[in-house]
Design a protein around this motif. Structure first.
Motif, PDB file in Angstrom:
ATOM      1  N   GLU A   1      -6.382  10.451  -4.560  1.00 58.14           N
ATOM      2  CA  GLU A   1      -5.906  10.278  -3.495  1.00 58.14           C
ATOM      3  C   GLU A   1      -5.230  11.401  -2.620  1.00 58.14           C
ATOM      4  OE1 GLU A   1      -5.418   8.697  -6.016  1.00 58.14           O
ATOM      5  OE2 GLU A   1      -4.987   6.469  -5.764  1.00 58.14           O
TER       6      GLU A   1
ATOM      7  N   ARG B   1       1.688   6.778   2.982  1.00 57.74           N
ATOM      8  CA  ARG B   1       2.206   7.987   3.620  1.00 57.74           C
ATOM      9  C   ARG B   1       1.239   8.999   4.101  1.00 57.74           C
ATOM     10  NH1 ARG B   1       4.537  11.933   0.559  1.00 57.74           N
ATOM     11  NH2 ARG B   1       3.668  10.827  -1.160  1.00 57.74           N
TER      12      ARG B   1
ATOM     13  N   MET C   1       0.867  -1.079  -0.049  1.00 58.34           N
ATOM     14  CA  MET C   1      -0.128   0.033  -0.042  1.00 58.34           C
ATOM     15  C   MET C   1       0.883   1.232  -0.009  1.00 58.34           C
ATOM     16  SD  MET C   1      -3.146  -1.253   0.186  1.00 58.34           S
ATOM     17  CE  MET C   1      -4.150   0.259   0.660  1.00 58.34           C
ATOM     18  N   THR C   2       1.933   1.446  -0.764  1.00 57.34           N
ATOM     19  CA  THR C   2       2.905   2.196  -0.694  1.00 57.34           C
ATOM     20  C   THR C   2       2.125   3.708  -1.050  1.00 57.34           C
ATOM     21  OG1 THR C   2       4.128   0.730  -1.998  1.00 57.34           O
ATOM     22  CG2 THR C   2       4.916   3.033  -1.527  1.00 57.34           C
ATOM     23  N   ARG C   3       1.195   3.573  -2.107  1.00 61.69           N
ATOM     24  CA  ARG C   3       0.481   4.991  -2.311  1.00 61.69           C
ATOM     25  C   ARG C   3      -0.040   5.629  -1.373  1.00 61.69           C
ATOM     26  NH1 ARG C   3      -3.515   4.807  -5.907  1.00 61.69           N
ATOM     27  NH2 ARG C   3      -3.595   2.518  -5.511  1.00 61.69           N
TER      28      ARG C   3
ATOM     29  N   SER D   1      -9.932  -0.472   8.305  1.00 58.28           N
ATOM     30  CA  SER D   1      -9.334  -0.328   6.863  1.00 58.28           C
ATOM     31  C   SER D   1     -10.458  -0.217   5.640  1.00 58.28           C
ATOM     32  CB  SER D   1      -9.147  -1.823   6.635  1.00 58.28           C
ATOM     33  OG  SER D   1      -9.865  -2.882   6.601  1.00 58.28           O
TER      34      SER D   1
ATOM     35  N   GLU E   1     -11.572   0.235   1.756  1.00 53.92           N
ATOM     36  CA  GLU E   1     -11.186  -0.440   0.262  1.00 53.92           C
ATOM     37  C   GLU E   1     -12.290   0.592  -0.750  1.00 53.92           C
ATOM     38  OE1 GLU E   1     -11.778  -4.444  -0.176  1.00 53.92           O
ATOM     39  OE2 GLU E   1     -10.049  -4.903   1.059  1.00 53.92           O
ATOM     40  N   TYR E   2     -11.464   0.942  -1.788  1.00 52.65           N
ATOM     41  CA  TYR E   2     -12.158   1.580  -2.711  1.00 52.65           C
ATOM     42  C   TYR E   2     -12.626   0.667  -4.096  1.00 52.65           C
ATOM     43  CZ  TYR E   2     -10.236   5.115   0.016  1.00 52.65           C
ATOM     44  OH  TYR E   2      -9.737   5.949   1.140  1.00 52.65           O
TER      45      TYR E   2
ATOM     46  N   PRO F   1     -12.722  -4.655   6.142  1.00 52.52           N
ATOM     47  CA  PRO F   1     -12.491  -3.218   5.405  1.00 52.52           C
ATOM     48  C   PRO F   1     -13.906  -2.666   5.065  1.00 52.52           C
ATOM     49  CG  PRO F   1     -12.271  -5.051   3.603  1.00 52.52           C
ATOM     50  CD  PRO F   1     -12.313  -5.570   4.986  1.00 52.52           C
TER      51      PRO F   1
END
Lengths: 652, 317, 340
Positions: free
Chosen positions: B298, B6, B1-3, B60, B62-63, B32
């Motif tokens: 995002e 942060r 889930m790098t994106r 958590s 989710e989209y 989620p």
């Protein structure tokens, strides 16, 4: 048929052109007398238009709610979702069991390279590993893994299902008889039509995407399995029987291993179909590259779309080459005296590289994950470039757009809509009769008649005109190109390679450059369909021309033919049946593309299909989907019939 | 889930004290929360903004990308948890139909009015001075003609899956217009921008709240006033035998819908969701971050949250 | 089982292909010349006995029904009528599992196009029938190695079929068919797919194996020379019927039908006819002096025949017992051609 009685001595075949002419005459009378026709002959009268959609909806409501089928499908979907979660966790670290992922991208890339090496040598290794490096470096890892996590489940499921159904079709004639028509229709149904029932029974999201992908990709697997099993040499089976194999042992140890190549080609086709579905399934919630591409393209962010498009194409090419290499792979013996490591060098190198990748990923986080902020992108300059280009060609495209719309598309569309449906049906009957007698006429009239009865005649005619015009243009481009390419071996080889590569592209990819060039309008649709439809025409023209027996060509040479005579009198007539197969595929491809192009904004069946998908209207969706399928099947029937009789006449 | 890690971490950090103070959040299920996203920017950004707030609470999220009409069926069945933008004009009917079947309810109401209807940029008035009256528009229909519409005027509609009933309106009011659907919202703006270059008259589908108002000043066409039942009862509206013989509601609601199971499964998140309320300018700002500034949705959500803490922090109390 | 009982016994066997074989059969039984529509009579009322240790060659041109006949013997094809007894048991009445058991222990078969599994190497192909009957991996691999060594493929165990030449592939096929130590060995045109030089070599190899193994052999061929070279007895088939079934000598000397005679016409008979085949009973005649070995062909003892001045020469069998006498003039006629 009364004419047949008058001329009993004439063979049946000779009557065909006559009956066809009479039918064409009737169609002309209907067209000329259009203004005198009662409205019932212009369009199917209301009482004839049957509420197919309502019937289907009633059936579906009954299946779903009264029979409680939704619980079954949902239980299945839940099971599938669990599997999807596992791959999702491993590939991109979705927070689910087994909570091990995400795997470092370097480890995945190394593994894919090793797979490429094992299956096809260092070139394939470079292509395969390089693709995954590109994905990571361009910051698309998450999206690509979302896509692959679904394919990694959907493809094996589809293969397994196809294998079982293929075995059934091979084993029991009744199963084959049952499956064949269903598969024919299924393979000509547009993608959207599959999605609506899935939304009704499964819902939306990755699991729905996986299921629609499975359903869409299973037919070729069934076909190839059945074909492979039928092609197993009788002697091999007999040798198995004489070895004392039971029926089950025969299937598992003799027939299936011997049918390996066909089955693996089936696997290849499954994978390609899965990729074709990647973008479209995002309409019902499949995550990943497809969804991103759809969003970006809708936002007209061309640069980023192109980046994603390249990734999708690369993945398609890599998976295609890998699975083909697997299918074509022949067993090779090893010297038994060598040590284990020497006999399995790929395995050893892979294991070492994998360990190295994991270790290095711990030290350098960039080898674990490339954050989007640090990813490369060529989107900026690409956008500038494309923008400049569009400005440059804008006068041309604007003129082209105006010309095509005003002078070609609109008149054609109006013309198609102006025709009385009875005239169209009679004309189609004439085509059917001239090709295959009354049977063919009945078949094609039945297909188009059902469309008339469905009440979607006008929309269907718009689809017909779009497909017809696009295939016509595609033929104008594809045939000369194919003839030109077939003149030399090297050129033909290169062109075929290009066609092969273009055919591995998921259909949606074709929309990117046309949207880039023409914006979002009809001309873009036509351009996309033409490009997509020209590929099979080029391909089969080349193959047809090259397939002309060498002896025949030599004989013609010895008779002193010129090049032109050779082409027109020897090569083209002999190649025609094969070229017609290309035309057939071309029509199928454009039908699919026209429907997909609803995304750009068309006025035909595709638009209505998309609307049905939005409203989750199963009945309407299936009726529209079947209308498209019937058009395809009718054309398929006509061309196939013609091509078969022509081949028989040529003794091919 | 790098994106997302942060921004998520940033939000989580900001929220850490709250999480501590409200252990009730811990009751939320570990599953989620599925938030559906559609094909227009403000909805995507808002979904991500709310999602990031939830993630900050330890949930958590989710989209899933879904069709904007089919989503109500999905929520009803629990496949998705909520819908952050229910526009009265566009989705009122689907929402009501789903509510009737059960499983979905209204969880909140934005402090915003919505309107979506035929709209024109101000330069169009030069070619058709009688605007915004619809009959005046109809009178100068030929000014809007394009190659594909012949001598009729072109109305550029939204993507077909928005189900706008523009064609029905044209039919009901007997207008000299042809509806041409754009493939996407972006295609609408592209056409609008192209028209701006040489100030071509154009009438197209638009809505508020939307970033476009800030970029291109314009007005909605005034159709016969909306009355309840205009879309289903022929008797309602000026023509006694036609439906859709009226404009869309001029002050439509913008609601939040949620799955009936949500309060039980994620009580903490649901409590926050009930308090969520955005205004027209806030929503336009979210859309602008993506449509004009070119941010990823995002990132736009993260940026918006960072810049507007005063708005959303109180919802957590 | 006594030694004189046949191993395989066919009684009025019919095999008719087509949609309604039983109707066609009735028609054919009423009128043997009938040609029922859409039906092919592959085996036409065949009655044959095959003795233990005997080698029967079934010879016929393509379409004569020879391959079908051998497939009926192993019940790869179900017969339409008649019965086939293997060691006295009717295989038509066997259950599926009995049949599989019979094939696993009693029968081996070699195929024209080898019938090898492309995904298994030579060793695994040979081990296949052993694997089917559930033999342990170690023992079947050991046995397969032994068989490959027997057919001269030592060192090629790990090669895959496509890596082997045609002759080598057929050696694998032979090894596989022998792996289960069958009593009955079927060979369906085993050398037809090979080029002439290899074929000759394989025939020699076959004769060597035949001498070692002493099995009951049914060998199919369309090559009359091959049949003469290998057979104890030859059955010549045409249109599903057995035209003649006899020893090579007698087929050459006394062709039963016109059709058989056409085959034998071009044959160098001296190469085929053995002394024993030409020998007449001892009754009344006295023959003295050294005897000719009955197992040799006239060609092999041509020099001797020309030199020997006796009118009647005794012929002895392998054990040295005198079995008959040979008329020298007749032998010389055959050797040199008549009317010289």
């Amino acid at each position: 048929m009364s004419m047949a009685g008058n001329i009993p001595l004439r063979p049946h075949q000779d009557l065909r052109p006559r009956v066809a002419l009479i039918l064409i005459g009737a169609a002309l009378v209907l067209i000329l007398g259009r203004n005198l026709l009662p409205p019932g002959l212009m369009r199917a009268p209301d009482w004839l238009v049957l509420p197919f959609a309502d019937w289907i909806n009633v059936i579906f409501a009954f299946l779903r709610d009264d029979l409680g089928l939704i619980h079954v499908t949902r239980a299945f979907a839940a099971m599938l979702e669990w599997l999807l979660d596992v791959t999702a966790n491993l590939l991109y670290g979705k927070n689910r069991w087994p909570r091990l992922g995400p795997l470092p991208w370097s480890a995945v890339a190394v593994s894919m390279a090793a797979l490429g090496w094992w299956l096809g040598g260092w070139r394939l290794a470079a292509l395969s590993g390089g693709t995954f490096v590109w994905i990571a470096v361009m910051g698309q890892w998450q999206w690509a893994m979302e896509t692959l996590s679904v394919i990694a489940i959907a493809a094996p499921f589809s293969v397994l299902l196809g294998l079982v159904m293929g075995i059934m079709a091979w084993r029991w004639t009744w199963a084959a008889k049952l499956m064949n028509p269903v598969l024919n229709v299924a393979q000509s149904l547009p993608h959207f039509a599959y999605m609506i029932p899935v939304v009704v029974f499964i819902g939306v999201g990755p699991k729905a995407g996986a299921i629609v992908t499975i359903i869409f990709s299973v037919p070729p697997m069934i076909r190839m399995t059945e074909l492979g099993l039928r092609k197993v040499p009788e002697e091999v089976v007999e040798s198995g029987k004489m070895g004392g194999a039971t029926a089950w042992q025969l299937l598992r140890k003799v027939r299936i291993p011997t049918a390996r190549t066909e089955i693996l080609i089936g696997v290849n086709q499954v994978i390609m179909q899965c990729l074709a579905m990647v973008v479209l399934a995002s309409f019902i919630g499949m995550p990943g590259l497809g969804q991103k591409l759809l969003q970006l393209l809708q936002a007209l962010k061309i640069g980023l779309s192109v980046e994603i498009g390249i990734t999708i194409v690369l993945i398609a090419v890599v998976l295609d080459r890998l699975s083909k290499a697997w299918a074509m792979r022949q067993p090779v013996h090893h010297d038994e005296t060598l040590p284990w490591a020497r006999r399995h060098p790929v395995l050893v190198v892979w294991a070492l590289a994998l360990v190295a990748a994991f270790a290095l990923a711990q030290i350098f986080p960039l080898l674990h994950q490339v954050p989007r902020a640090q990813a490369l992108s060529v989107a900026g300059p690409l956008d500038v470039l494309v923008d400049g280009f569009i400005r440059l060609v804008d006068p041309v495209t604007t003129w082209l757009r105006w010309f095509l719309i005003t002078w070609v598309l609109i008149p054609l569309r109006d013309g198609m809509l102006w025709l009385p449906f009875t005239a169209v049906l009679t004309g189609i009957a004439a085509a059917g009769w001239s090709v295959g007698g009354w049977r063919s006429a009945a078949v094609v009239v039945a297909f188009f008649g059902l469309i008339a009865l469905s009440g979607w005649w006008d929309r269907a005619m718009i689809t017909v005109y779009m497909v017809g015009f696009s295939v016509f243009i595609a033929a104008l481009i594809g045939l000369p190109l194919g003839i030109w390419a077939a003149r030399s071996e090297t050129r033909a080889g290169r062109m075929l390679l290009l066609c092969d590569s273009l055919q591995t592209f998921p259909s949606f990819i074709y929309l990117i450059p046309v949207v880039m060039l023409f914006g979002v309008n009809d001309v873009a649709v036509v351009a996309a369909v033409v490009t997509f439809a020209a590929v099979p025409l080029i391909r089969y023209t080349i193959e047809g021309l090259r397939g002309v027996p060498a002896e025949l060509v030599e004989a013609a040479h010895m008779s002193g033919t010129t090049r032109r005579q050779m082409l027109w009198h020897v090569r083209l007539p002999m190649a025609l049946p094969v070229m017609m197969v290309g035309l057939n595929q071309s029509v199928m491809f454009s039908l699919f593309m026209v429907i997909i192009a609803a995304f750009i904004g068309t006025q035909d069946l595709g638009q209505e299909l998309q609307r049905a998908l939005s409203a989750t209207d199963v009945g309407k969706g299936l009726v529209l989907g079947l209308a498209v399928a019937f058009m395809g099947l009718a054309v398929d029937h006509l061309i196939r019939r013609w091509s078969e009789s022509r081949s028989a006449a040529l003794g091919l | 889930m790098t994106r997302t890690s942060r921004p998520v971490r940033a939000v989580a950090f900001a929220l850490a004290p709250f999480a501590f103070a409200f252990p009730a959040f811990a009751q939320d299920s570990g599953d989620p929360i599925v938030i559906p996203i559609h094909n227009w920017s403000s909805q995507i950004v808002m979904s991500h903004a709310i999602g990031q707030i939830f993630e900050g609470m330890g949930n958590s999220v989710e989209y899933v990308s879904t069709d904007s009409q089919a989503v109500y069926e999905a929520i009803r069945l629990g496949d998705a948890a909520l819908e952050v933008e229910v526009w009265e004009g566009a989705f009122g009917a689907s929402f009501d139909a789903a509510k009737e079947k059960g499983g979905i309810h209204e969880a909140g109401n934005h402090n915003a009015v919505t309107r979506e209807d035929w709209w024109y940029p101000l330069w169009t008035k030069e070619a058709c001075p009688g605007l915004p009256d619809w009959e005046a528009l109809n009178a100068c229909a030929s000014a809007f003609a394009t190659p594909e519409t012949g001598d009729k005027g072109r109305f550029l509609g939204g993507p077909v899956d928005w189900l706008k009933h523009d064609a029905e309106k044209v039919e009901a009011l007997d207008m000299n217009f042809t509806v041409v659907n754009a493939g996407s919202a972006a295609a609408l703006w592209a056409e609008l921008a192209a028209a701006e270059r040489d100030k071509t008259p154009i009438v197209l589908f638009n809505w508020t709240p939307n970033f476009a108002e800030a970029v291109w000043p314009g007005e909605f066409v005034e159709f016969p006033k909306w009355e309840a039942g205009c879309d289903s009862d022929p008797a309602v509206g000026p023509h006694p035998d036609k439906v859709y013989d009226c404009g869309n509601p001029a002050d439509g609601y913008l609601k939040i819908a949620a799955w009936d199971g949500m309060p039980e499964k994620w009580p903490g998140a649901y409590a926050v969701l009930q308090k969520v309320s955005f205004t027209n300018p806030q929503i336009a700002e979210m859309a602008k971050l993506v449509d004009v500034d070119g941010m990823e949705p995002e990132d736009a959500a993260t940026a918006w949250l960072a810049a507007n803490e005063a708005t959303w922090k109180p919802w957590l109390e | 089982m006594t030694r004189s009982d046949p191993v395989i016994s066919c009684r009025n066997v019919w095999k008719i292909f087509g949609p309604r074989p039983m109707d066609a059969l009735a028609q054919l039984r009423a009128d043997p010349q009938a040609r029922p529509d859409r039906h092919v009579t592959a085996v036409h009322d065949v009655t044959l006995d095959i003795m233990p240790g005997e080698m029967l060659v079934v010879m016929g041109l393509s379409g004569s029904g020879k391959s079908t006949l051998v497939r009926c013997l192993s019940r790869l094809n179900e017969i339409t009528a008649g019965e086939i007894l293997i060691e006295g048991r009717d295989i038509g009445k066997m259950s599926e599992s009995e049949l599989i058991d019979l094939r696993r222990r009693k029968m081996g078969m070699v195929f024209q196009s080898f019938g090898l599994l492309p995904n298994r190497n030579a060793l695994e192909n040979v081990a296949f029938p052993l694997e089917m009957r559930g033999q342990s991996r170690a023992s079947r691999i050991a046995r397969a190695r032994e068989m490959l060594a027997l057919v001269g493929l030592k060192g090629r165990e790990s090669y895959f079929p496509r890596e082997l030449s045609g002759g080598q592939q057929q050696r694998v096929g032979i090894a596989r068919s022998l792996a289960v130590e069958p009593d009955i060995w079927f060979l369906d045109e085993p050398f037809s797919a090979l080029d002439p030089l290899i074929r000759r070599e394989m025939q020699d190899e076959f004769l060597r194996l035949k001498a070692i193994l002493k099995k009951t052999i049914i060998f199919i061929t369309h090559d009359f020379d091959e049949a003469l070279r290998l057979a104890d007895r030859i059955a010549i088939m045409k249109d599903g019927r057995v035209e003649q079934c006899d020893t090579p000598d007698r087929i050459v000397l006394e062709p039963a039908t016109e059709y058989v005679a056409r085959f034998t016409a071009e044959i160098d008979r001296a190469r085929v006819i053995h002394a024993s085949g030409l020998a007449e009973p001892l009754t009344g005649r006295s023959a003295e002096g050294p005897a000719l070995p009955g197992g040799q062909t006239l060609r092999e003892m041509a020099r001797h025949l020309v030199a020997d001045r006796r009118d009647w020469i005794p012929v002895a069998d392998a054990q040295g017992r005198t079995t008959g006498v040979l008329e020298r003039a007749r032998a010389l006629d055959i050797l040199l051609g008549e009317h010289v």
